[in-house]
Design a protein around this motif. Structure first.
Motif, PDB file in Angstrom:
ATOM      1  N   ILE A 299      44.065   7.150  -3.570  1.00  0.00           N
ATOM      2  CA  ILE A 299      43.532   8.465  -3.198  1.00  0.00           C
ATOM      3  C   ILE A 299      42.316   8.245  -2.307  1.00  0.00           C
ATOM      4  CG2 ILE A 299      42.600  10.644  -4.098  1.00  0.00           C
ATOM      5  CD1 ILE A 299      44.052   9.882  -6.781  1.00  0.00           C
ATOM      6  N   PHE A 300      42.332   8.827  -1.105  1.00  0.00           N
ATOM      7  CA  PHE A 300      41.220   8.580  -0.182  1.00  0.00           C
ATOM      8  C   PHE A 300      40.909   9.829   0.634  1.00  0.00           C
ATOM      9  CE2 PHE A 300      45.162   7.088   1.735  1.00  0.00           C
ATOM     10  CZ  PHE A 300      45.161   7.698   2.983  1.00  0.00           C
ATOM     11  N   GLN A 301      39.635   9.911   1.039  1.00  0.00           N
ATOM     12  CA  GLN A 301      39.151  11.038   1.844  1.00  0.00           C
ATOM     13  C   GLN A 301      39.066  10.622   3.302  1.00  0.00           C
ATOM     14  OE1 GLN A 301      35.312  12.548   0.650  1.00  0.00           O
ATOM     15  NE2 GLN A 301      35.010  13.656   2.553  1.00  0.00           N
ATOM     16  N   GLY A 302      39.638  11.452   4.196  1.00  0.00           N
ATOM     17  CA  GLY A 302      39.569  11.169   5.633  1.00  0.00           C
ATOM     18  C   GLY A 302      40.736  10.308   6.097  1.00  0.00           C
ATOM     19  N   GLY A 303      40.493   9.526   7.178  1.00  0.00           N
ATOM     20  CA  GLY A 303      41.510   8.619   7.702  1.00  0.00           C
ATOM     21  C   GLY A 303      42.509   9.249   8.641  1.00  0.00           C
ATOM     22  N   MET A 304      42.332  10.539   9.005  1.00  0.00           N
ATOM     23  CA  MET A 304      43.283  11.231   9.880  1.00  0.00           C
ATOM     24  C   MET A 304      43.175  10.732  11.324  1.00  0.00           C
ATOM     25  SD  MET A 304      45.212  13.755   8.660  1.00  0.00           S
ATOM     26  CE  MET A 304      45.652  13.257   7.013  1.00  0.00           C
ATOM     27  N   PRO A 305      44.291  10.811  12.095  1.00  0.00           N
ATOM     28  CA  PRO A 305      44.235  10.459  13.525  1.00  0.00           C
ATOM     29  C   PRO A 305      43.202  11.317  14.255  1.00  0.00           C
ATOM     30  CG  PRO A 305      46.509  10.694  12.807  1.00  0.00           C
ATOM     31  CD  PRO A 305      45.658  11.153  11.670  1.00  0.00           C
ATOM     32  N   ARG A 306      42.306  10.682  15.005  1.00  0.00           N
ATOM     33  CA  ARG A 306      41.191  11.390  15.633  1.00  0.00           C
ATOM     34  C   ARG A 306      41.644  12.439  16.640  1.00  0.00           C
ATOM     35  NH1 ARG A 306      36.060   9.790  14.949  1.00  0.00           N
ATOM     36  NH2 ARG A 306      35.696   7.829  13.861  1.00  0.00           N
ATOM     37  N   ALA A 307      42.592  12.078  17.500  1.00  0.00           N
ATOM     38  CA  ALA A 307      42.954  12.948  18.628  1.00  0.00           C
ATOM     39  C   ALA A 307      43.588  14.260  18.159  1.00  0.00           C
ATOM     40  CB  ALA A 307      43.893  12.210  19.565  1.00  0.00           C
ATOM     41  N   SER A 308      44.547  14.170  17.234  1.00  0.00           N
ATOM     42  CA  SER A 308      45.317  15.355  16.850  1.00  0.00           C
ATOM     43  C   SER A 308      44.764  16.078  15.634  1.00  0.00           C
ATOM     44  CB  SER A 308      46.771  14.961  16.556  1.00  0.00           C
ATOM     45  OG  SER A 308      47.312  14.268  17.656  1.00  0.00           O
ATOM     46  N   TYR A 309      44.170  15.319  14.697  1.00  0.00           N
ATOM     47  CA  TYR A 309      43.766  15.920  13.420  1.00  0.00           C
ATOM     48  C   TYR A 309      42.304  15.607  13.075  1.00  0.00           C
ATOM     49  CZ  TYR A 309      48.810  16.407  12.942  1.00  0.00           C
ATOM     50  OH  TYR A 309      50.120  16.723  13.153  1.00  0.00           O
ATOM     51  N   GLY A 310      41.502  15.365  14.107  1.00  0.00           N
ATOM     52  CA  GLY A 310      40.097  15.018  13.873  1.00  0.00           C
ATOM     53  C   GLY A 310      39.277  16.137  13.266  1.00  0.00           C
ATOM     54  N   ASP A 311      39.774  17.385  13.385  1.00  0.00           N
ATOM     55  CA  ASP A 311      39.009  18.524  12.852  1.00  0.00           C
ATOM     56  C   ASP A 311      39.448  18.894  11.438  1.00  0.00           C
ATOM     57  OD1 ASP A 311      41.530  19.313  13.637  1.00  0.00           O
ATOM     58  OD2 ASP A 311      40.901  21.314  14.284  1.00  0.00           O
ATOM     59  N   ARG A 312      40.395  18.143  10.843  1.00  0.00           N
ATOM     60  CA  ARG A 312      40.890  18.478   9.506  1.00  0.00           C
ATOM     61  C   ARG A 312      39.989  17.874   8.430  1.00  0.00           C
ATOM     62  NH1 ARG A 312      46.127  20.663   9.533  1.00  0.00           N
ATOM     63  NH2 ARG A 312      46.527  21.342  11.655  1.00  0.00           N
ATOM     64  N   HIS A 313      39.880  18.612   7.293  1.00  0.00           N
ATOM     65  CA  HIS A 313      39.143  18.119   6.137  1.00  0.00           C
ATOM     66  C   HIS A 313      40.188  17.785   5.082  1.00  0.00           C
ATOM     67  CE1 HIS A 313      35.856  20.004   8.273  1.00  0.00           C
ATOM     68  NE2 HIS A 313      36.491  21.159   8.224  1.00  0.00           N
ATOM     69  N   SER A 314      40.493  16.500   4.923  1.00  0.00           N
ATOM     70  CA  SER A 314      41.654  16.147   4.103  1.00  0.00           C
ATOM     71  C   SER A 314      41.326  15.073   3.072  1.00  0.00           C
ATOM     72  CB  SER A 314      42.795  15.649   4.997  1.00  0.00           C
ATOM     73  OG  SER A 314      42.452  14.393   5.556  1.00  0.00           O
TER      74      SER A 314
END
Length: 999
Positions: A299-314
């Motif tokens: 289970i981890f916070q963040g790590g999303m692709p910067r270009a497409s999903y950089g604005d997501r809080h996941s």
């Protein structure tokens, strides 16, 4: 003695007032404003939330709540519970540490601040040398390890916060055995993470921001292993058996490292970028949880692709082939996992994930298929859509209560059934004496029904009015729809959604009849919906009616927003409150007042243009009355067209000032600029001022001009069965009060029940009262022959109130912003009045009738007026004699939104918004008090934990003896014994009695 008493001073009444009235701010409902830190104690099963304003709130089982406030009002950066203790440490953004304890007092636990401490460096050292970045409370419960920006780790003793300088871990000592080429490439920099070995308390893992990780031996004060990371470090997490740990990094990767018992140089077992290969955001926190089936939960916070999903809080959860990235609508502050902490347990077996986002708390059930969310019993996100109005209903009948809960349970089928996992402490508060509802209207056209009976404000049911209208968004759209092969596997969670499809949907007024189940809601675009409760889903046509409040008057043109478009044909509604008729006001201005009489089946509504009456049984408009003044063009511009109106109001203000100056000069007697005239004027001003200072309450209320804007604005509507035409016959009536100080009274003829559908309801204007000072009318009330307010519709029929006295003469109470005035009925002659002082510009903002019971006896209660002013004061005024009983300061006068949001209850309580997401609850009554009362008992520490802690203490003692410092060890044990004695209440009492005896 009587001549020395102040006029009106009655000792018996003074004693009675003490038994009736008492002001308390009792509890804060909702979600903490601007949360900044999260902590959890598996030992106590309590969660702590810190805020940017320095507040700290603890939550356990429903009803278990504690609150503390740091004096500094600084942001809480970190919260850490001391292992196996009822204590926690907070770190603020001013680098200060604070120790808090839960202690029992008068049978209940209280949160108290024990100590505060700021880490100081040697003279001349930069602030970064002692700027704390990581905190580790050791399992021995004796010390804190503090990582700093300089890379040094300081050790402080608990609870004294004394720095143990001989145990400081310096960055130079850490770098001694690191390979030279690695040291040349990077320095330690700041301490990013500190983690204690899960099986060996003499070892801690130190993570530095540049990527270096060190396993440090506390017993021998040296590094045993170095883990040479190549990426910037974000966080660390030990696996349960201590054989491996995981590090997560700025580039969106995580690495698994082995820990050898010998001196072999560890190499990473696995380095993975979960959402690569493209550049990814940082993984800021990670958990690796073991399970019986062998597949771990990662289970981890963040790590999303910067270009497409950089604005997501996941936050992503990976378990074998199952992977979900939970997508939050606001920034994630922190999260923790609830798992098995029994020392004998072999696996973690996680059960729930608790996520603190900036605007809500979300709990995910990790045991159930699909990982559904858990419905929270508290910390509700009140502002999931902005609150636009509130309405409180006391003492809900059981049948209606059960039907509302049943409708709400059908909406919550997608929630998990697991019990609330944060269940520490015991709620010892008495059960609520009655069932209370708080209804909140929202900007997105929804009404939420909250259980406001006790400490926890719990959502029962949500009603949406959107289906009646055609909007840009389709209500059948599902935000969570996602293709099977979509990557990353995002899933929306949480209820916070601040965006409204159309601002015209906003709810402005709510009125619920608890006896009949009828509900009326009114909105921003002049829409008034009347609803009734249905236990099943239904599809039906909503009848429409239009109320032209301008009555085709020429010369008026509405410049505001258009009305909402309605759906044609049948509309599908879910179980709950379902609208059966829509009344559309024209022009479609904001509905400013609303009243519902369920016995007569009538609903009254008012806007800035006038008011109307609608028969919702025959679905027929009874009458409309235009209250617009010929000069009141501002009322036609609407709330969404204010630029021109602002200019106009400023221009009007300047004209009024100019007129008042001219008229004052004329009054003082025209001629000349001689010094005699000037002196006389100055003396006149001074005398007038002195006169005002001597008698501020008896001042003359300034009359307002009829040309002031919004004079036709209808502020209040009121139904009453009273004497309006003559003193021998009473009849139904409707009363309306406007912003210009006008009161209209209409006689109503409501056919008897057997002919109710055959004959129309008729109305005829009977009275029109114009207050001389033209102040806005904020409340109207009719008192019966006993001076008691008339009961609510159907209240007498349900045997919950005495029948009103229709023999004696009735009285009319009109409350304006500046005074309270009683008139006799039916003649409407002035009988009594109470003026507010204008010394500080005091104005009435809210007024309601409240029943106050004595805390000494159940036999006595009385009805009084609870009044909120624009200064934030609450005044209690007696009925029917209008005597000021008591005044309490409640809300800051600068808090305009808090004053505007205040709502009183029928039994002397109230709510107001202290932030967009929190209600402050207060009580004016000694009898009705809802506040947290709970106990946190210290659970027994298991024997394994004792052994765990004992080994650490024995090693520390062994270490001090090996260095030959027996004296220091004895002094330390002496200090501990002294501290233990001073914390023993019996010993302290004996010392106190000895001192008193000696004195």
């Amino acid at each position: 003695m009587r001549r020395f008493l102040r006029p009106g001073h009655d000792p018996v009444r003074e004693r009675l007032k003490r038994d009736l009235f008492q002001f308390n701010k009792t509890v804060e409902h909702g979600f903490p404003h601007q949360p900044s830190a999260l902590g959890y104690s598996p030992f106590l099963r309590l969660m702590a939330i810190g805020t940017r304003s320095g507040a700290i709130k603890l939550y356990g089982a429903p009803g278990v709540e504690f609150m503390g406030l740091h004096e500094e009002n600084n942001t809480v950066m970190q919260i850490h519970f001391i292992p196996d203790q009822c204590q926690l440490v907070t770190l603020l953004d001013d680098n200060s540490l604070h120790l808090w304890s839960l202690k029992q007092h008068s049978g209940a636990s209280e949160l108290r601040e024990e100590h505060r401490f700021t880490l100081k460096g040697p003279p001349g050292s930069p602030p970064s040398a002692t700027q704390i970045t990581a905190v580790l409370p050791h399992s021995s419960r004796e010390v804190l390890y503090l990582g700093t920006e300089s890379g040094n780790i300081f050790v402080v003793e608990l609870p004294s916060f004394r720095v143990l300088e001989d145990r400081t871990i310096s960055s130079d000592a850490v770098l001694q055995r690191v390979p030279e080429d690695y040291c040349n490439r990077r320095s330690c920099e700041l301490v990013e993470a500190l983690r204690e070995h899960p099986k060996n308390p003499d070892q801690i893992l130190i993570g530095y921001s540049r990527g270096l990780i060190v396993l440090w031996d506390l017993q021998n004060n040296k590094a045993t292993h170095h883990f040479l990371g190549s990426q910037q470090l974000e966080n660390l997490y030990w696996q349960r058996d201590g054989s491996k740990f995981v590090s997560c990094h700025y580039d969106g990767s995580y690495t698994q490292w082995p820990v050898f018992s010998d001196n072999r140089q560890p190499e990473p077992l696995e380095n993975l970028v979960p959402y690569g290969p493209f550049p990814c955001k940082a993984i800021s926190k990670i958990y690796w949880q073991t399970t019986k089936n062998g597949l771990p939960y990662i289970i981890f916070q963040g790590g999303m692709p910067r270009a497409s999903y950089g604005d997501r809080h996941s936050i992503s959860v990976v378990h074998g082939s199952q992977q979900t990235a939970f997508d939050f609508t606001s920034r994630v502050i922190d999260f923790f996992i609830i798992f098995s902490t029994e020392p004998t347990a072999e696996f973690d077996d996680p059960s729930a994930m608790v996520v603190l986002a900036e605007e809500e708390l979300v709990v995910i059930d990790l045991k159930s298929a699909g990982w559904p969310a858990v419905h929270p019993p508290y910390l509700a996100s009140l502002h999931c859509s902005a609150i636009t109005c509130s309405h409180h209903v006391s003492n809900i009948p059981l049948k209606l209560w059960e039907r509302i809960i049943s409708a709400g349970s059908k909406q919550n089928v997608h929630y998990s059934n697991m019990p609330w996992p944060i269940d520490g402490g015991t709620n010892i508060a008495p059960d609520p004496p009655q069932r209370d509802l708080l209804l909140t209207g929202h900007e997105d056209g929804t009404v939420r029904f909250w259980d406001a009976s006790g400490v926890c404000l719990h959502l029962l049911y949500k009603l949406s009015t959107v289906r009646v209208f055609l909007t840009d968004a389709d209500p059948n759209d599902n935000m969570n729809t996602m293709g099977e092969d979509e990557w990353p596997p995002l899933r929306k969670v949480g209820t916070f959604d601040p965006y409204s499809d159309d601002p015209r949907l906003g709810i402005q007024k709510i009125y619920l009849c608890k006896y009949s189940g009828y509900l009326a809601v009114a909105g921003t675009a002049g829409q008034v919906l009347v609803m009734e409760l249905n236990d099943e889903d239904a599809e039906h046509v909503v009848d429409h009616a239009e109320a032209d409040l301008l009555q085709d008057q020429e010369g008026y043109r509405w410049k505001g927003h258009e009305k909402l478009k309605t759906r044609d044909g049948p509309v599908q509604f879910e179980a709950g409150f379902q609208p059966f008729v829509l009344v559309q006001c024209q022009p479609p201005a904001v509905v400013t007042s609303l009243a519902l009489h369920s016995e007569w089946k009538l609903v009254a509504f008012g806007t800035s243009h006038g008011f109307g009456l609608f028969d919702h049984q025959q679905k027929r408009l009874v009458f409309v009355k235009c209250t617009l003044h010929p000069s009141d063009q501002l009322a036609l511009e609407g709330p969404l067209s204010r630029v021109k109106s602002l200019k106009k109001s400023l221009r009007q203000s300047f004209r009024r000032i100019r007129r008042s100056r001219v008229s004052s000069r004329k009054r003082r007697g025209g001629g000349g600029n001689t010094s005699e005239v000037q002196e006389a004027n100055a003396k006149f001003d001074q005398d007038t001022l002195q006169e005002m200072e001597l008698a501020p309450v008896q001042r003359k209320i300034e009359a307002r001009s009829a040309e002031d804007s919004f004079t036709g604005f209808v502020r209040t509507l009121y139904f009453a069965d009273t004497f309006l035409r003559d003193s021998s016959r009473h009849c139904p009536s409707l009363w309306a009060g406007t912003n210009g100080g006008t009161v209209y009274a209409f006689c109503l003829r409501v056919p008897p029940a057997e002919r109710r559908m055959d004959e129309p309801v008729r109305a005829e204007q009977a009275k029109e009262i114009q207050l001389m000072h033209r102040a806005p009318v904020v409340g109207i009330l009719v008192l019966d022959g006993r001076g008691t307010p008339l009961p609510e519709p159907l209240e007498v029929a349900h045997d919950l109130s005495k029948s009103p006295d229709m023999q004696g003469s009735h009285q009319l109470l009109v409350v304006s912003e500046e005074q309270f005035k009683v008139f006799t009925l039916p003649k409407v002659s002035s009988k009594l009045k109470l003026k507010l002082t204008a010394l500080e510009g005091c104005r009435v903002r809210k007024v309601t009738v409240a029943n106050f019971g004595s805390c000494k006896t159940d036999d006595y209660s009385e009805n009084d007026l609870a009044v909120l002013t624009n200064l934030g004061d609450i005044q209690i005024i007696s009925l029917p004699f209008l005597k000021l009983q008591i005044r309490y300061p409640c809300i800051r006068k600068e808090d305009v939104s808090g004053i505007a949001s205040c709502v009183f209850t029928k039994y002397g309580q109230g709510f107001y918004l202290i932030s967009p997401s929190e209600f402050e609850r207060f009580s004016l009554s000694t009898k009705w008090l809802v506040e947290p009362r709970c106990v946190v008992d210290v659970p027994e520490v298991s024997s394994n934990n004792h052994m765990h802690n004992k080994s650490g203490m024995e090693n520390a003692a062994r270490k001090s003896r090996s260095s030959g410092d027996y004296g220091e060890d004895e002094r330390k044990s002496g200090r501990l014994m002294e501290h233990a004695l001073l914390n023993d209440e019996k010993v302290l009492k004996e010392i106190q009695s000895t001192l008193e005896g000696g004195r």
